[in-house]
Motif scaffolding. Sequence first.
Motif, mmCIF file in Angstrom:
data_model
loop_
_atom_site.group_PDB
_atom_site.id
_atom_site.type_symbol
_atom_site.label_atom_id
_atom_site.label_comp_id
_atom_site.label_asym_id
_atom_site.label_seq_id
_atom_site.Cartn_x
_atom_site.Cartn_y
_atom_site.Cartn_z
ATOM 1 N N LEU A 144 40.816 50.928 50.964
ATOM 2 C CA LEU A 144 41.561 50.203 49.939
ATOM 3 C C LEU A 144 41.496 48.696 50.159
ATOM 4 O O LEU A 144 41.483 47.918 49.193
ATOM 5 C CB LEU A 144 43.027 50.667 49.931
ATOM 6 N N SER A 145 41.415 48.258 51.415
ATOM 7 C CA SER A 145 41.336 46.821 51.695
ATOM 8 C C SER A 145 40.000 46.233 51.255
ATOM 9 O O SER A 145 39.862 45.008 51.151
ATOM 10 C CB SER A 145 41.556 46.556 53.192
ATOM 11 N N TRP A 146 39.015 47.082 50.997
ATOM 12 C CA TRP A 146 37.715 46.644 50.493
ATOM 13 C C TRP A 146 37.672 46.704 48.975
ATOM 14 O O TRP A 146 37.176 45.783 48.312
ATOM 15 C CB TRP A 146 36.613 47.536 51.082
ATOM 16 N N VAL A 152 41.256 43.016 41.890
ATOM 17 C CA VAL A 152 42.328 42.108 41.462
ATOM 18 C C VAL A 152 42.313 40.765 42.184
ATOM 19 O O VAL A 152 43.117 39.888 41.862
ATOM 20 C CB VAL A 152 43.711 42.773 41.645
ATOM 21 N N GLY A 153 41.426 40.561 43.164
ATOM 22 C CA GLY A 153 41.405 39.339 43.943
ATOM 23 C C GLY A 153 42.232 39.484 45.212
ATOM 24 O O GLY A 153 43.166 40.290 45.275
ATOM 25 N N PRO A 154 41.923 38.690 46.246
ATOM 26 C CA PRO A 154 42.615 38.827 47.533
ATOM 27 C C PRO A 154 44.120 38.596 47.460
ATOM 28 O O PRO A 154 44.893 39.328 48.086
ATOM 29 C CB PRO A 154 41.931 37.779 48.419
ATOM 30 N N ALA A 155 44.565 37.580 46.719
ATOM 31 C CA ALA A 155 45.993 37.257 46.695
ATOM 32 C C ALA A 155 46.806 38.391 46.063
ATOM 33 O O ALA A 155 47.843 38.806 46.594
ATOM 34 C CB ALA A 155 46.231 35.948 45.952
ATOM 35 N N ARG A 156 46.350 38.888 44.935
ATOM 36 C CA ARG A 156 47.069 39.984 44.283
ATOM 37 C C ARG A 156 46.975 41.262 45.107
ATOM 38 O O ARG A 156 47.926 42.052 45.171
ATOM 39 C CB ARG A 156 46.520 40.220 42.879
ATOM 40 N N ALA A 157 45.822 41.476 45.754
ATOM 41 C CA ALA A 157 45.685 42.649 46.612
ATOM 42 C C ALA A 157 46.693 42.586 47.755
ATOM 43 O O ALA A 157 47.338 43.596 48.085
ATOM 44 C CB ALA A 157 44.263 42.742 47.160
ATOM 45 N N GLN A 175 46.867 42.606 35.711
ATOM 46 C CA GLN A 175 46.271 42.231 36.987
ATOM 47 C C GLN A 175 44.815 42.665 37.111
ATOM 48 O O GLN A 175 44.091 42.159 37.967
ATOM 49 C CB GLN A 175 47.065 42.848 38.144
ATOM 50 N N GLY A 176 44.396 43.617 36.302
ATOM 51 C CA GLY A 176 43.059 44.168 36.436
ATOM 52 C C GLY A 176 43.001 45.410 37.305
ATOM 53 O O GLY A 176 41.921 45.930 37.579
ATOM 54 N N LEU A 177 44.172 45.894 37.737
ATOM 55 C CA LEU A 177 44.218 47.116 38.531
ATOM 56 C C LEU A 177 43.819 48.328 37.689
ATOM 57 O O LEU A 177 43.202 49.271 38.186
ATOM 58 C CB LEU A 177 45.627 47.303 39.107
ATOM 59 N N VAL A 178 44.187 48.316 36.419
ATOM 60 C CA VAL A 178 43.720 49.319 35.464
ATOM 61 C C VAL A 178 43.066 48.587 34.300
ATOM 62 O O VAL A 178 43.336 47.407 34.060
ATOM 63 C CB VAL A 178 44.859 50.234 34.967
ATOM 64 N N ASN A 179 42.207 49.298 33.577
ATOM 65 C CA ASN A 179 41.506 48.666 32.460
ATOM 66 C C ASN A 179 42.366 48.551 31.219
ATOM 67 O O ASN A 179 42.323 47.533 30.508
ATOM 68 C CB ASN A 179 40.241 49.458 32.118
ATOM 69 N N TRP A 180 43.138 49.620 30.944
ATOM 70 C CA TRP A 180 43.944 49.642 29.729
ATOM 71 C C TRP A 180 45.297 50.270 30.015
ATOM 72 O O TRP A 180 45.391 51.268 30.724
ATOM 73 C CB TRP A 180 43.253 50.469 28.634
ATOM 74 N N ALA A 181 46.352 49.704 29.431
ATOM 75 C CA ALA A 181 47.685 50.296 29.440
ATOM 76 C C ALA A 181 48.033 50.691 28.007
ATOM 77 O O ALA A 181 47.925 49.866 27.092
ATOM 78 C CB ALA A 181 48.722 49.312 29.985
ATOM 79 N N VAL A 182 48.424 51.935 27.826
ATOM 80 C CA VAL A 182 48.711 52.453 26.484
ATOM 81 C C VAL A 182 50.031 53.214 26.522
ATOM 82 O O VAL A 182 50.594 53.479 27.588
ATOM 83 C CB VAL A 182 47.574 53.380 25.990
ATOM 84 N N ASP A 183 50.534 53.562 25.361
ATOM 85 C CA ASP A 183 51.750 54.369 25.301
ATOM 86 C C ASP A 183 51.538 55.667 26.075
ATOM 87 O O ASP A 183 50.466 56.270 26.018
ATOM 88 C CB ASP A 183 52.111 54.693 23.857
#
Length: 269
Positions: A144-146, A152-157, A175-183
């Motif tokens: 996960l550290s890789w 999401v970038g080092p700071a957000r990670a 943040q870019g952790l997921v591509n899409w957020a939906v209902d």
Amino acid sequence: MTELVLFDVEDGVALLTLNRPDRLNALTPELQTRYFDLLEECAAREDVRAIVVTGAGRGFCAGADMQSLEQLVAGDGERSTSVHDPRPVTFPLGVPKPLIAAINGACAGLGLVHAIMCDLRFAAADAKLTTAFARRGLVAEHGLSWMLPRLVGPARALDLLLSGRVVLGAEASEQGLVNWAVDGDRVLDEALQYARMLATECSPASMARMKAQVYGDLERTLADSLERANELMLESFSGPDFAEGVRSFVERRPPEFAALDSEEMSAAP
């Protein structure tokens, strides 16, 4: 006996459903092994061109099963890992077909790791995601550290890892952790619709090679990546999918791309 992972194939899309809803689909060694076995089956089947994984009930995957963790605390590590699978958690990255996570609810710890090992992620806007490891006295497990800083970038990670705080699907999308957020009631339908689009409109060979390029190029220089891309581009010009892609566009009809052959299946990272 209850199936640990439900499995269905329709319209070129395989749907894998982690099936321990009473435990929020918490992972056991047996569940992970069955999940990986089905991914291998999907890779080999010509009628599968894209894969969606989700969770039964109100969670995606709450992480490692607490009973297994309690056995580790008690020093019974052998019992807690009684079913040893030699395939690493990164195994899904090598599946030569698009793998899409439909995160319908709680996604924590090892469950989040498995979601990140998918190629694309849909999440319910109110789904709760957390690394959780720092709050259990653990480390950033299973690569996960890789992977996380590359998403999401080092700071957000570091924020997500050090705090172990819960983020909702909507923030995860920002943040870019997921591509899409939906209902929440649409997350699986949206993921399946996207997967069907890939299955019907995109070349399986192209997708396999692109997936291998993206993950392989994470460890290559730009110059090496460019050289490899040029080689693959020249190969594709003489391939049947290029001819079919151009012909179907000119004729204004859906393409009819062939399934992956054994050589193309080995193109994955």
